[in-house]
Motif scaffolding. Structure first.
Motif, PDB file in Angstrom:
ATOM      1  N   VAL A 115       2.999   1.588  -2.106  1.00 47.38           N
ATOM      2  CA  VAL A 115       3.586   2.209  -3.432  1.00 47.38           C
ATOM      3  C   VAL A 115       2.198   2.408  -4.341  1.00 47.38           C
ATOM      4  CG1 VAL A 115       4.851   1.267  -5.393  1.00 47.38           C
ATOM      5  CG2 VAL A 115       5.603   0.719  -3.146  1.00 47.38           C
ATOM      6  N   PRO A 116       2.255   3.644  -4.885  1.00 51.24           N
ATOM      7  CA  PRO A 116       1.110   3.787  -5.751  1.00 51.24           C
ATOM      8  C   PRO A 116       1.100   2.759  -7.093  1.00 51.24           C
ATOM      9  CG  PRO A 116       2.050   5.894  -5.291  1.00 51.24           C
ATOM     10  CD  PRO A 116       3.164   4.760  -4.686  1.00 51.24           C
ATOM     11  N   ALA A 117      -0.180   2.473  -7.315  1.00 44.60           N
ATOM     12  CA  ALA A 117      -0.323   1.353  -8.228  1.00 44.60           C
ATOM     13  C   ALA A 117       0.249   1.528  -9.768  1.00 44.60           C
ATOM     14  CB  ALA A 117      -1.811   1.185  -8.584  1.00 44.60           C
ATOM     15  N   GLU A 118       0.547   3.019 -10.109  1.00 44.58           N
ATOM     16  CA  GLU A 118       1.494   3.205 -11.325  1.00 44.58           C
ATOM     17  C   GLU A 118       3.014   3.117 -11.007  1.00 44.58           C
ATOM     18  OE1 GLU A 118       0.464   7.132  -9.059  1.00 44.58           O
ATOM     19  OE2 GLU A 118      -0.751   5.067  -9.611  1.00 44.58           O
ATOM     20  N   ARG A 119       3.330   2.913  -9.892  1.00 46.98           N
ATOM     21  CA  ARG A 119       4.748   3.102  -9.700  1.00 46.98           C
ATOM     22  C   ARG A 119       5.215   1.873  -9.244  1.00 46.98           C
ATOM     23  NH1 ARG A 119       6.584   8.092  -5.803  1.00 46.98           N
ATOM     24  NH2 ARG A 119       8.582   7.207  -6.584  1.00 46.98           N
ATOM     25  N   ARG A 120       4.280   0.808  -9.215  1.00 46.36           N
ATOM     26  CA  ARG A 120       4.708  -0.686  -8.513  1.00 46.36           C
ATOM     27  C   ARG A 120       5.716  -1.272  -9.628  1.00 46.36           C
ATOM     28  NH1 ARG A 120      -1.166  -2.250  -5.866  1.00 46.36           N
ATOM     29  NH2 ARG A 120      -0.776  -0.571  -4.221  1.00 46.36           N
TER      30      ARG A 120
ATOM     31  N   THR B 185      12.060  -2.037  -5.845  1.00 48.50           N
ATOM     32  CA  THR B 185      11.641  -1.695  -4.341  1.00 48.50           C
ATOM     33  C   THR B 185      12.670  -2.552  -3.476  1.00 48.50           C
ATOM     34  OG1 THR B 185       9.791  -3.647  -5.057  1.00 48.50           O
ATOM     35  CG2 THR B 185       9.241  -1.395  -5.064  1.00 48.50           C
TER      36      THR B 185
ATOM     37  N   PRO C 225       0.955  -1.227   0.124  1.00 49.66           N
ATOM     38  CA  PRO C 225      -0.147   0.165   0.052  1.00 49.66           C
ATOM     39  C   PRO C 225       0.975   1.194  -0.112  1.00 49.66           C
ATOM     40  CG  PRO C 225      -0.901  -1.658   1.609  1.00 49.66           C
ATOM     41  CD  PRO C 225       0.486  -2.203   1.046  1.00 49.66           C
TER      42      PRO C 225
ATOM     43  N   LYS D 189       2.635  -7.157  -7.440  1.00 52.11           N
ATOM     44  CA  LYS D 189       3.441  -6.145  -7.154  1.00 52.11           C
ATOM     45  C   LYS D 189       3.874  -5.453  -8.426  1.00 52.11           C
ATOM     46  CE  LYS D 189       5.204  -9.103  -3.266  1.00 52.11           C
ATOM     47  NZ  LYS D 189       6.296  -9.758  -2.702  1.00 52.11           N
TER      48      LYS D 189
END
Length: 385
Positions: free
Chosen positions: A106-111, A116, A104, A219
């Motif tokens: 990490v914004p979806a568009e940056r996963r 990470t 949570p 992820k």
């Protein structure tokens, strides 16, 4: 009458501690003189710190750490108190890795699990060491990472070097360039710390059932990324075996949290344990049972899966072996109740008192829990007439 209240959180509505208080109020409406003990619990996932701190009279320590993308995030750890523990227990910290390295954050568009990092989880451990903790209880669910715990290791002073002797950048993809591990530089305090890890999956580190293939896509990993990350973790395991003498490749649970299970075993000599059992042992649940006549727990949705590896199942099984009746207050039951009774539950009391929507039930959860506990106790009272 001695009654032990051992609920977990009703997610989205009540914390474990709030659920325990609502149960207590329902019990007291029927048995005002009952000896009631509240022991809120969790299964090692989200809410574990809150539940264990509440059960032991401990404290939550806020701390800013490095998030999965390298940016600062507001995280926390828990310090257990000594409530209910007459032994000279080791000072214990409870850590949820998701608080520092969770999806949570990490914004979806940056996963992108290639980059990470678990660095922030390592910082939580370091902070626990600074506080003098000698035992660490770590829940590793909900990760955004696939780095095998590499970031955690680096945050704790270990070195992961490439062929040129340079420190690897953060993220799971960089492990493909690992040439040498220097573990002698790890924080020396780790040698004197007991590490237990709540791990409820048995995935190996690599392969079709490994960390990358099973958990990578959620992820943000594409099929090509999965192959890249899986190969990197294979290489990581080979260097760990060569430099540390630890074989983590096929270890059950090594693939948990993007391979963090493997990293914790390899570098911190951690023990991977079922989450619910780890929590119950840490809270000395068995000693509470020795002075209990009835156990009451709570679960939002009760089914056979709940009883295998989850807190309600662990509580029910343990109480049943001691011959202590256990009542489960539940929002709903998905499977045959007879099968649930056969697994040790004495009675199931539903929360809803009439047809209602899920949002309505969640908004009135405290009232429903109180009423369910009171109904259960009125039935118990019949035996005492």
């Amino acid at each position: 009458m001695r009654i032990l209240l051992v609920p977990q959180a009703l997610k989205g509505s009540l914390s474990a501690a709030e659920t325990a208080q609502a149960l207590a109020e329902g019990v007291q409406a029927v048995f005002p003189r009952a000896q009631i003990t509240q022991l809120p619990i969790a299964d090692g996932g989200e809410g574990t710190v809150e539940a264990m701190v509440a059960a032991t009279g401990g404290s939550v320590i806020p701390i800013t750490v490095t998030g999965p993308l390298g940016e600062p995030v507001a995280a926390f750890l828990g310090l257990l108190g000594t409530q209910g523990d007459s032994s000279e227990a080791k000072k214990t910290a409870v850590i949820e890795m998701a608080a520092a390295s969770g999806l949570p954050l990490v914004p979806a568009e940056r996963r992108d699990p290639r980059i990470t990092t678990t660095w922030g989880t390592g910082e939580l451990i370091r902070h626990a060491l600074d506080l003098g903790c000698q035992r660490l209880l770590i829940g590793i669910g909900g990760s955004a990472t696939n780095d095998g715990g590499a970031g955690l290791v680096q945050a704790l002073g270990g070195h992961l070097l490439d062929a040129q002797g340079q420190e690897l950048p953060r993220g799971g993809a960089a492990l493909a360039q690992l040439a040498q591990i220097e573990s002698a530089t790890l924080d020396p305090r780790l040698r004197h710390v007991e590490v237990q890890v709540a791990c409820d999956v048995d995935n190996p580190l690599c392969g079709p059932n490994g960390a990358s293939a099973i958990y990578g896509p959620q992820k943000g990993a594409t099929p090509e990324m999965v192959q890249e990350l899986d190969a990197a973790l294979y290489h990581y395991a080979a260097i760990i075996k060569r430099d540390l003498g630890k074989d983590v490749l096929d270890l059950p649970g090594a693939g948990a949290a993007g391979g963090l299970g493997a990293g914790l075993v390899a570098f911190l000599n951690a023990k991977l344990l079922p989450g619910a059992r780890m929590v119950l042992d840490a809270l000395h649940f068995d000693s509470y049972l020795a002075a209990t006549d009835i156990v009451i727990t709570a679960e939002g949705n009760l089914d056979l899966q709940t009883l295998h590896g989850k807190s309600v199942g662990a509580v029910a099984t343990t109480a049943h072996t001691r011959g202590i009746p256990i009542i489960v207050v539940a929002g709903g039951v998905n499977d045959d109740e007879r099968a649930l009774y056969d697994l040790g539950i004495s009675a199931i009391v539903p929360l809803p008192t009439r047809p209602m929507t899920l949002p309505e039930a969640m908004n009135t959860a405290a009232l429903l829990v109180r009423r369910a506990a009171e109904r259960a106790m009125r039935l118990v009272a019949i035996e005492h007439l």
